[in-house]
Design a protein around this motif. Structure first.
Motif, short mmCIF file in Angstrom:
data_model
loop_
_atom_site.label_atom_id
_atom_site.label_comp_id
_atom_site.label_asym_id
_atom_site.label_seq_id
_atom_site.Cartn_x
_atom_site.Cartn_y
_atom_site.Cartn_z
N GLU A 132 0.84 -1.21 0.00
CA GLU A 132 0.00 0.00 0.00
C GLU A 132 0.87 1.25 0.00
O GLU A 132 0.57 2.23 -0.68
N LEU A 133 1.95 1.22 0.77
CA LEU A 133 2.84 2.38 0.77
C LEU A 133 3.45 2.55 -0.62
O LEU A 133 3.49 3.68 -1.15
N LEU A 134 3.94 1.45 -1.22
CA LEU A 134 4.56 1.56 -2.55
C LEU A 134 3.56 2.12 -3.56
O LEU A 134 3.93 2.91 -4.44
N ALA A 135 2.30 1.72 -3.44
CA ALA A 135 1.28 2.24 -4.36
C ALA A 135 1.13 3.75 -4.21
O ALA A 135 1.06 4.47 -5.21
N VAL A 136 1.11 4.23 -2.97
CA VAL A 136 0.93 5.69 -2.82
C VAL A 136 2.19 6.45 -3.24
O VAL A 136 2.12 7.61 -3.62
#
Ligand SMILES: Nc1nc2c([nH]c(=O)n2[C@H]2C[C@H](O)[C@@H](COP(=O)(O)OP(=O)(O)OP(=O)(O)O)O2)c(=O)[nH]1
Length: 144
Positions: A132-136
């Protein structure tokens, strides 16, 4: 008619990240808790009347010694802890300055690349927050 009291424990934390001073690639901060001998995200229970984001940043400061700039909210985790339902809200947050001092609660912090952070997290429930962090951050997901 009275409604049943919600006994859910409210907590909040951050997926704290920085750019590696060496490579510029993102690194994620995990904390080690001697009480459980586990690796987890910095987080903790909210104080009475405290906003969740304020609590998340307070816990980051207390547990990692970092001041952080919050980004988007990530997914909320729910599980049972000590017989009570628990809800933990998470935000992405970029560390801007850090000075860690070990305590009885948190004796180590580690800055790891996303794949290594995913492997090191003790709780399987904590792992999807890496992607999720990588996506943001608009970066590709980790393998596995
Ligand atoms: N960090 C984390 N712990 C979990 C999850 N699921 C789960 O059963 N646990 C376990 C680990 C511990 O044995 C137990 C309580 O841990 P905790 O981190 O929620 O609670 P705590 O009160 O010690 O800490 P805190 O909220 O003040 O940070 O819950 C999960 O998804 N994430």
């Amino acid at each position: 008619m009275s409604t049943p009291k919600d006994t859910t424990v409210q907590a909040a934390g951050c997926v704290l990240w920085r750019r590696s001073p060496a490579t510029g690639e993102p690194e994620l901060c995990l904390i080690h808790r001697p009480k459980y001998d586990d690796w987890s995200w910095p987080k903790g229970k909210l104080k009475r009347g405290e906003e969740a984001l304020a609590g998340a940043l307070r816990e980051v400061a207390e547990e990692t010694g970092c001041r952080a700039v919050p980004g988007p909210e990530l997914s909320t985790q729910r599980y049972r802890a000590n017989g009570r339902p628990k809800k933990v809200r998470y935000w992405a947050a970029e560390a801007v300055s850090c000075a860690f001092s070990p305590t009885d609660e948190v004796d180590r912090v580690l800055w790891l690349n996303p794949a290594a952070a995913r492997d090191r997290l003790t709780q399987a429930h904590d792992r999807p927050l890496v992607d999720e962090l990588l996506a943001v951050l608009h970066l590709p997901r980790t393998a596995g």
